[in-house]
Design a protein around this motif. Sequence first.
Motif, PDB file in Angstrom:
ATOM      1  N   CYS A 176     -64.441  74.821  20.319  1.00 41.97           N
ATOM      2  CA  CYS A 176     -63.905  75.689  21.371  1.00 41.97           C
ATOM      3  C   CYS A 176     -63.847  77.101  20.823  1.00 41.97           C
ATOM      4  N   ALA A 177     -64.621  77.980  21.429  1.00 39.32           N
ATOM      5  CA  ALA A 177     -64.637  79.391  21.043  1.00 39.32           C
ATOM      6  C   ALA A 177     -63.631  80.136  21.890  1.00 39.32           C
ATOM      7  N   ALA A 178     -62.691  80.804  21.231  1.00 39.86           N
ATOM      8  CA  ALA A 178     -61.604  81.488  21.925  1.00 39.86           C
ATOM      9  C   ALA A 178     -61.752  82.999  21.805  1.00 39.86           C
ATOM     10  N   SER A 179     -61.359  83.697  22.857  1.00 42.44           N
ATOM     11  CA  SER A 179     -61.365  85.158  22.833  1.00 42.44           C
ATOM     12  C   SER A 179     -60.383  85.668  23.864  1.00 42.44           C
ATOM     13  N   GLY A 180     -59.999  86.921  23.719  1.00 42.17           N
ATOM     14  CA  GLY A 180     -59.137  87.558  24.705  1.00 42.17           C
ATOM     15  C   GLY A 180     -57.650  87.419  24.449  1.00 42.17           C
ATOM     16  N   PHE A 181     -57.287  86.798  23.335  1.00 48.52           N
ATOM     17  CA  PHE A 181     -55.881  86.700  22.962  1.00 48.52           C
ATOM     18  C   PHE A 181     -55.815  86.572  21.443  1.00 48.52           C
ATOM     19  N   THR A 182     -54.592  86.661  20.916  1.00 49.27           N
ATOM     20  CA  THR A 182     -54.416  86.611  19.463  1.00 49.27           C
ATOM     21  C   THR A 182     -54.438  85.163  19.010  1.00 49.27           C
ATOM     22  N   PHE A 183     -55.632  84.689  18.706  1.00 49.50           N
ATOM     23  CA  PHE A 183     -55.828  83.281  18.365  1.00 49.50           C
ATOM     24  C   PHE A 183     -54.972  82.862  17.177  1.00 49.50           C
ATOM     25  N   THR A 184     -54.854  83.734  16.192  1.00 48.03           N
ATOM     26  CA  THR A 184     -54.139  83.376  14.957  1.00 48.03           C
ATOM     27  C   THR A 184     -52.663  83.112  15.189  1.00 48.03           C
ATOM     28  N   ASN A 185     -52.128  83.577  16.294  1.00 53.07           N
ATOM     29  CA  ASN A 185     -50.702  83.395  16.606  1.00 53.07           C
ATOM     30  C   ASN A 185     -50.445  82.297  17.634  1.00 53.07           C
ATOM     31  N   THR A 186     -51.502  81.576  18.019  1.00 54.01           N
ATOM     32  CA  THR A 186     -51.414  80.682  19.167  1.00 54.01           C
ATOM     33  C   THR A 186     -51.663  79.223  18.793  1.00 54.01           C
ATOM     34  N   ALA A 187     -50.695  78.361  19.128  1.00 52.96           N
ATOM     35  CA  ALA A 187     -50.951  76.926  19.006  1.00 52.96           C
ATOM     36  C   ALA A 187     -51.998  76.520  20.041  1.00 52.96           C
ATOM     37  N   MET A 188     -52.818  75.544  19.678  1.00 51.55           N
ATOM     38  CA  MET A 188     -53.917  75.135  20.551  1.00 51.55           C
ATOM     39  C   MET A 188     -53.862  73.634  20.813  1.00 51.55           C
ATOM     40  N   THR A 189     -54.454  73.243  21.919  1.00 52.17           N
ATOM     41  CA  THR A 189     -54.363  71.865  22.377  1.00 52.17           C
ATOM     42  C   THR A 189     -55.714  71.401  22.903  1.00 52.17           C
ATOM     43  N   TRP A 190     -55.974  70.123  22.729  1.00 56.46           N
ATOM     44  CA  TRP A 190     -57.081  69.472  23.427  1.00 56.46           C
ATOM     45  C   TRP A 190     -56.467  68.488  24.432  1.00 56.46           C
ATOM     46  N   VAL A 191     -57.004  68.499  25.646  1.00 60.25           N
ATOM     47  CA  VAL A 191     -56.635  67.517  26.653  1.00 60.25           C
ATOM     48  C   VAL A 191     -57.931  66.933  27.200  1.00 60.25           C
ATOM     49  N   ARG A 192     -57.814  65.828  27.924  1.00 60.59           N
ATOM     50  CA  ARG A 192     -59.009  65.218  28.510  1.00 60.59           C
ATOM     51  C   ARG A 192     -58.675  64.619  29.866  1.00 60.59           C
ATOM     52  N   GLN A 193     -59.707  64.438  30.669  1.00 58.42           N
ATOM     53  CA  GLN A 193     -59.553  63.814  31.982  1.00 58.42           C
ATOM     54  C   GLN A 193     -60.667  62.811  32.188  1.00 58.42           C
ATOM     55  N   ALA A 194     -60.295  61.554  32.217  1.00 55.42           N
ATOM     56  CA  ALA A 194     -61.259  60.491  32.456  1.00 55.42           C
ATOM     57  C   ALA A 194     -61.547  60.389  33.952  1.00 55.42           C
ATOM     58  N   PRO A 195     -62.680  59.801  34.304  1.00 52.64           N
ATOM     59  CA  PRO A 195     -63.029  59.676  35.722  1.00 52.64           C
ATOM     60  C   PRO A 195     -61.925  58.982  36.519  1.00 52.64           C
ATOM     61  N   GLY A 196     -61.483  59.628  37.587  1.00 50.78           N
ATOM     62  CA  GLY A 196     -60.486  59.037  38.464  1.00 50.78           C
ATOM     63  C   GLY A 196     -59.067  59.033  37.929  1.00 50.78           C
ATOM     64  N   LYS A 197     -58.845  59.711  36.803  1.00 48.65           N
ATOM     65  CA  LYS A 197     -57.508  59.710  36.196  1.00 48.65           C
ATOM     66  C   LYS A 197     -56.995  61.132  36.041  1.00 48.65           C
ATOM     67  N   GLY A 198     -55.719  61.231  35.698  1.00 45.40           N
ATOM     68  CA  GLY A 198     -55.112  62.532  35.485  1.00 45.40           C
ATOM     69  C   GLY A 198     -55.427  63.090  34.112  1.00 45.40           C
ATOM     70  N   VAL A 199     -54.962  64.285  33.875  1.00 42.91           N
ATOM     71  CA  VAL A 199     -55.178  64.943  32.586  1.00 42.91           C
ATOM     72  C   VAL A 199     -54.277  64.300  31.537  1.00 42.91           C
ATOM     73  N   GLU A 200     -54.862  63.993  30.384  1.00 37.20           N
ATOM     74  CA  GLU A 200     -54.132  63.379  29.274  1.00 37.20           C
ATOM     75  C   GLU A 200     -54.138  64.318  28.082  1.00 37.20           C
ATOM     76  N   TRP A 201     -52.971  64.551  27.530  1.00 32.12           N
ATOM     77  CA  TRP A 201     -52.876  65.328  26.296  1.00 32.12           C
ATOM     78  C   TRP A 201     -53.450  64.501  25.152  1.00 32.12           C
ATOM     79  N   VAL A 202     -54.274  65.111  24.301  1.00 28.10           N
ATOM     80  CA  VAL A 202     -54.945  64.394  23.222  1.00 28.10           C
ATOM     81  C   VAL A 202     -54.436  64.815  21.844  1.00 28.10           C
ATOM     82  N   SER A 203     -54.375  66.135  21.618  1.00 26.68           N
ATOM     83  CA  SER A 203     -54.054  66.594  20.272  1.00 26.68           C
ATOM     84  C   SER A 203     -53.613  68.043  20.327  1.00 26.68           C
TER      85      SER A 203
END
Length: 112
Positions: free
Chosen positions: A22-49
């Motif tokens: 994930c390439a990030a820009s437009g904010f102070t990346f070094t100060n920002t916690a980051m997250t991965w989420v996913r959405q399986a077919p027909g399901k809601g968004v799930e937090w991953v990491s």
Amino acid sequence: EVQLVESGGGLVQPGGSLRLSCAASGFTFTNTAMTWVRQAPGKGVEWVSAINSGGTITRYVDSVKGRFSISRDNAKSMLYLQMNDLKSADTAVYFCEGGGRRGQGIQVTVSS
């Protein structure tokens, strides 16, 4: 403008590996916690990491513990998700989140 652009998805057989970026820009990346989420077919968004701004603290949903690894390169404003021993249940669109935004997502399909 905050931008998050995912890459590295695709089709992989069960037991295989993929590395999402994930390439990030437009904010102070070094100060920002980051997250991965996913959405399986027909399901809601799930937090991953998640990872803290310094990269020293990581968290995972139970279903991926021991298989996925989140990391970041603050010098390059990049977020990663190394996914090993992939299962069909991991099939989803994966999104990175940070800076108040979510990327456009990248498809990961695990199938034989």
